[in-house]
Design a protein around this motif. Structure first.
Motif, PDB file in Angstrom:
ATOM      1  N   VAL A  15      49.115  -4.478  73.544  1.00 11.13           N
ATOM      2  CA  VAL A  15      48.714  -4.663  72.148  1.00 11.13           C
ATOM      3  C   VAL A  15      49.266  -5.980  71.606  1.00 11.13           C
ATOM      4  O   VAL A  15      48.578  -6.690  70.847  1.00 11.13           O
ATOM      5  CB  VAL A  15      49.176  -3.461  71.303  1.00 11.13           C
ATOM      6  CG1 VAL A  15      48.986  -3.743  69.816  1.00 11.13           C
ATOM      7  CG2 VAL A  15      48.391  -2.207  71.688  1.00 11.13           C
ATOM      8  N   TYR A  18      46.954  -8.527  72.791  1.00  8.07           N
ATOM      9  CA  TYR A  18      45.700  -8.510  72.020  1.00  8.07           C
ATOM     10  C   TYR A  18      45.872  -9.293  70.712  1.00  8.07           C
ATOM     11  O   TYR A  18      44.976 -10.035  70.283  1.00  8.07           O
ATOM     12  CB  TYR A  18      45.294  -7.084  71.656  1.00  8.07           C
ATOM     13  CG  TYR A  18      44.932  -6.167  72.790  1.00  8.07           C
ATOM     14  CD1 TYR A  18      44.660  -6.633  74.076  1.00  8.07           C
ATOM     15  CD2 TYR A  18      44.841  -4.788  72.570  1.00  8.07           C
ATOM     16  CE1 TYR A  18      44.328  -5.766  75.099  1.00  8.07           C
ATOM     17  CE2 TYR A  18      44.499  -3.916  73.587  1.00  8.07           C
ATOM     18  CZ  TYR A  18      44.246  -4.405  74.846  1.00  8.07           C
ATOM     19  OH  TYR A  18      43.905  -3.538  75.847  1.00  8.07           O
ATOM     20  N   SER A  19      47.018  -9.107  70.074  1.00  7.41           N
ATOM     21  CA  SER A  19      47.219  -9.708  68.749  1.00  7.41           C
ATOM     22  C   SER A  19      47.274 -11.223  68.811  1.00  7.41           C
ATOM     23  O   SER A  19      46.929 -11.902  67.839  1.00  7.41           O
ATOM     24  CB  SER A  19      48.490  -9.161  68.103  1.00  7.41           C
ATOM     25  OG  SER A  19      49.641  -9.585  68.809  1.00  7.41           O
ATOM     26  N   SER A  24      42.362  -9.380  76.081  1.00  5.22           N
ATOM     27  CA  SER A  24      41.442  -8.619  75.237  1.00  5.22           C
ATOM     28  C   SER A  24      41.330  -7.197  75.772  1.00  5.22           C
ATOM     29  O   SER A  24      41.595  -6.941  76.959  1.00  5.22           O
ATOM     30  CB  SER A  24      40.063  -9.265  75.227  1.00  5.22           C
ATOM     31  OG  SER A  24      39.358  -8.954  76.425  1.00  5.22           O
ATOM     32  N   SER A  61      36.434  -2.460  70.338  1.00  4.12           N
ATOM     33  CA  SER A  61      37.833  -2.743  70.007  1.00  4.12           C
ATOM     34  C   SER A  61      38.093  -4.247  69.993  1.00  4.12           C
ATOM     35  O   SER A  61      38.786  -4.762  69.101  1.00  4.12           O
ATOM     36  CB  SER A  61      38.749  -2.068  71.029  1.00  4.12           C
ATOM     37  OG  SER A  61      40.096  -2.431  70.822  1.00  4.12           O
ATOM     38  N   GLU A  62      37.540  -4.947  70.962  1.00  6.94           N
ATOM     39  CA  GLU A  62      37.717  -6.400  71.028  1.00  6.94           C
ATOM     40  C   GLU A  62      37.215  -7.065  69.749  1.00  6.94           C
ATOM     41  O   GLU A  62      37.869  -7.975  69.209  1.00  6.94           O
ATOM     42  CB  GLU A  62      36.966  -6.940  72.235  1.00  6.94           C
ATOM     43  CG  GLU A  62      37.137  -8.435  72.454  1.00  6.94           C
ATOM     44  CD  GLU A  62      36.429  -8.886  73.721  1.00  6.94           C
ATOM     45  OE1 GLU A  62      37.127  -9.267  74.678  1.00  6.94           O
ATOM     46  OE2 GLU A  62      35.179  -8.823  73.764  1.00  6.94           O
ATOM     47  N   TRP A  65      39.775  -6.509  66.975  1.00  7.09           N
ATOM     48  CA  TRP A  65      40.916  -7.411  67.101  1.00  7.09           C
ATOM     49  C   TRP A  65      40.533  -8.840  66.720  1.00  7.09           C
ATOM     50  O   TRP A  65      41.302  -9.535  66.046  1.00  7.09           O
ATOM     51  CB  TRP A  65      41.455  -7.377  68.533  1.00  7.09           C
ATOM     52  CG  TRP A  65      42.343  -6.200  68.805  1.00  7.09           C
ATOM     53  CD1 TRP A  65      42.037  -5.063  69.482  1.00  7.09           C
ATOM     54  CD2 TRP A  65      43.697  -6.048  68.384  1.00  7.09           C
ATOM     55  NE1 TRP A  65      43.103  -4.203  69.511  1.00  7.09           N
ATOM     56  CE2 TRP A  65      44.154  -4.786  68.856  1.00  7.09           C
ATOM     57  CE3 TRP A  65      44.587  -6.853  67.659  1.00  7.09           C
ATOM     58  CZ2 TRP A  65      45.443  -4.317  68.616  1.00  7.09           C
ATOM     59  CZ3 TRP A  65      45.882  -6.388  67.440  1.00  7.09           C
ATOM     60  CH2 TRP A  65      46.292  -5.139  67.897  1.00  7.09           C
ATOM     61  N   PRO A  70      42.263  -4.158  63.635  1.00  5.58           N
ATOM     62  CA  PRO A  70      42.413  -3.026  64.556  1.00  5.58           C
ATOM     63  C   PRO A  70      42.636  -1.745  63.764  1.00  5.58           C
ATOM     64  O   PRO A  70      43.213  -1.759  62.666  1.00  5.58           O
ATOM     65  CB  PRO A  70      43.638  -3.409  65.381  1.00  5.58           C
ATOM     66  CG  PRO A  70      44.408  -4.360  64.522  1.00  5.58           C
ATOM     67  CD  PRO A  70      43.380  -5.132  63.745  1.00  5.58           C
TER      68      PRO A  70
END
Length: 470
Positions: A15, A18-19, A24, A61-62, A65, A70
Motif C-alpha cells: 500500500v 501504491y501511494s 500499482s 483499485s488502480e 489510487w 482509495p
C-alpha cells in the motif's frame, strides 16, 4: 523460489508503494497470479482462482489510487478467502463432494462483503478439509494441501490453504476460520501470523454449527497487516446477532502500544502437553528475549486440566448437526474421519452437550481470574513441527485424532479469548515454529501489541520458502 519483487512485500509495504506510484494494484495482482500459476501445483493452496475477476478489481483499485481516493487502508491488496465463507458468484463447497456447485451463489458472508467494500482484490478461495473439521488440510474433493517450506509435509489446518498461500507469496493476505486452532495451527506450521480474535469480534453468517467455538481470523506475514485486516473484518454486520460492537479506536494504531513492563505468564506445557524438545527450546529462547526486552515474565501454568473430552463433545455434536442437513447417501461420500466424528456426535445427549458447555464456561471463568494477575499468557502454538502431508496425526505417534496434537489451541476456542500465533524460529531441519500469545476476552489490541514486540525483537525472514525439492 524466484518471486516477483511485489510478492516479497507485506500488505502494508504494498500500500505504501501504491501511494507513491512505485507499484500499482494491477502489477501486484499480476505478480500474485503468476506465483499461483507457477507454484500452486506444488502446494494445492487454492481450490478456485478467478484471474479475470481479480484483474478487473485491480484495475478499478488502480484508478482509485491514481485519483487519490482509495477506499481503505488495504485497497488493492491481493487477498484470498478460505472456502468456508459464502462468496457471491463463486461456489462455497467447503471441501465436500456433497455440496452441489450448480446452484445460485448470490450471498456474500460478512467477511467477503467487508473485503469487497474496502477494495481488497479477491484472488480466489483457499482449500480446507471437509467442513473445516480437522487440523490438517486435505479433502475428498481437492486433495492434499502441502507446506511451502517442504511440500512433503502438511501445511496444517483447517486454514492450511490460506496459510500456504500467504507463506508462498500467492497473495499477501487471507482470512481463515478457527474452531479449535484452525488459523493458529497452519500459521505456526507455515511461518506466518494467524490471529483468532475474541469470539464475536468478526461477524459470521450463516451461524456456524460449531457455535461459540467458531471464529474467523486474519492471516498475513506481519502483525501490522493482521491489525489492518482486522480493522476491516471487525466492521459490523446485522446478520450476526452475537457480534461485538465496533471497537473504540483502530487496531492499526493499537498495535503500536508500548507493552514493556506488562506481566506475562509463560506456560511451556500448560501443565499437561508433551512438547518436542527442539520446539520447546526455540520458544523458551524467544520468551527469554521478551523478558530482556522488558516484559515481566513468570513461568506458571493456568491451572486447568486438558479439556479435550468436553471439546470433543462440542465439536462432534456441531459436526453431526451440520451433516444431518446433507443429502441422503452423504455418509459414503464424505471424509471417513469426518464420518466417525459425525457418528460420535450422534451418541451424545442434550445433557452431555450441556455438561460440556458448562465445562467450557467454567474454563472461561478460570482464565478470566488468571488474567487478573497476568496480562497475557505465552505458550508454544504447536508442540511439534510440521509432519507428513496426507495423514491426520503424526506417523508413529500412536494418536488417533487431531486434537491430541493441538492441545495448546482448542482450550482458547472454548474460552473465546483472543490468541495469536507468531513465528518463533526454525528447527534444525528448517521448519517453522510458532509462539502463541493469549489475552483476556476483548483484549485483541493488547495481544496484537505483544505480538508486535515479538516481531520487533526477532525480525522474521523476508524471503519466501525455497523452491519445491525433487
Amino acid at each position: 523460489m524466484a518471486a516477483n519483487t511485489s510478492t516479497l512485500l507485506t500488505a502494508s509495504e504494498l500500500v505504501a508503494a501504491y501511494s507513491t506510484g512505485e507499484l500499482s494494484p494491477v502489477e501486484a495482482t499480476r505478480a500474485a497470479l503468476r506465483a499461483i500459476e507457477e507454484h500452486d501445483g506444488d502446494y494445492n493452496a487454492y481450490c478456485l482462482v478467478d484471474a479475470e475477476s481479480a484483474l478487473g478489481q485491480a484495475k478499478v483499485s488502480e484508478a482509485r489510487w491514481r485519483d487519490g481516493h482509495p477506499v481503505g487502508w488495504l485497497d488493492g491488496v491481493p487477498t484470498s478467502i478460505k472456502d468456508m465463507f459464502l462468496t457471491q458468484g463463486w461456489p462455497t463447497l467447503r471441501g465436500s463432494k456433497c455440496i452441489d456447485p450448480d446452484q445460485p451463489w448470490e450471498v456474500d458472508s460478512p467477511v467477503t462483503a467487508r473485503l469487497r467494500e474496502n477494495g481488497l482484490v479477491l484472488l480466489g478461495k483457499t482449500t480446507t478439509p471437509e467442513l473445516g473439521w480437522k487440523g490438517v488440510t486435505d479433502n475428498p474433493l481437492t486433495g492434499i494441501t502441502r507446506n511451502p517450506w517442504d511440500p512433503a509435509l502438511t501445511a496444517g489446518g483447517s486454514s492450511g490453504g490460506s496459510a500456504a498461500a500467504v507463506a508462498a507469496g500467492m497473495g499477501e493476505l487471507s482470512v481463515g476460520t478457527d474452531g479449535g486452532g484452525s488459523v493458529r495451527i497452519p500459521a505456526s506450521f507455515c511461518g506466518i501470523v494467524g490471529f483468532k480474535p475474541t469470539y464475536g469480534r468478526i461477524p459470521l453468517y450463516p451461524a456456524s454449527p460449531f457455535g461459540a467455538l467458531a471464529h474467523a481470523g486474519p492471516m498475513a506475514r506481519s502483525v501490522d497487516d493482521v491489525a489492518l485486516l482486522l480493522d476491516v473484518l471487525a466492521l459490523p454486520d446485522v446478520r450476526d446477532p452475537g457480534a461485538m460492537p465496533p471497537s473504540v479506536g483502530t487496531f492499526r494504531e493499537a498495535v503500536r502500544r508500548d507493552v514493556r513492563g506488562l506481566n506475562a505468564a509463560f506456560s511451556p506445557r500448560l501443565g499437561y502437553v508433551d512438547v518436542d524438545p527442539e520446539v520447546a527450546q526455540i520458544v523458551a529462547a524467544l520468551v527469554a528475549a521478551l523478558a530482556d526486552a522488558g516484559l515481566h515474565i513468570e513461568e506458571t501454568d493456568p491451572g486447568f486440566a486438558d479439556p479435550k473430552d468436553a471439546f470433543d463433545v462440542l465439536w462432534s455434536t456441531g459436526a453431526a448437526k451440520w451433516l444431518d442437513t446433507f443429502p441422503d447417501g452423504s455418509a459414503e461420500r464424505i471424509d471417513p474421519g469426518l464420518r466417525e466424528v459425525w457418528e460420535q456426535g450422534l451418541t451424545y445427549s442434550a445433557a452431555d452437550y450441556l455438561a460440556a458447555n458448562a465445562e467450557r464456561a467454567a474454563l472461561g471463568i478460570l482464565m478470566g481470574e488468571f488474567h487478573t494477575r497476568h496480562d497475557v499468557l505465552i505458550t508454544p502454538t504447536m508442540p511439534i513441527a510440521p509432519f507428513e502431508a496426507g495423514v491426520d496425526v503424526p506417523p508413529g505417534s500412536g494418536m488417533r485424532s487431531w486434537p491430541e496434537w493441538t492441545r495448546f489451541s482448542y482450550p482458547f476456542n472454548m474460552t473465546q479469548q483472543p490468541a495469536i500465533s507468531v513465528p518463533a524460529g526454525f528447527t534444525s531441519a528448517g521448519l517453522p515454529v510458532g509462539l502463541q500469545i493469549v489475552g483476556p476476552r476483548h483484549s485483541d489490541d493488547l495481544v496484537l501489541a505483544v505480538a508486535k514486540l515479538v516481531e520487533e525483537i526477532q525480525p522474521w525472514p523476508t524471503d519466501r520458502p525455497a523452491a519445491p525439492r525433487g
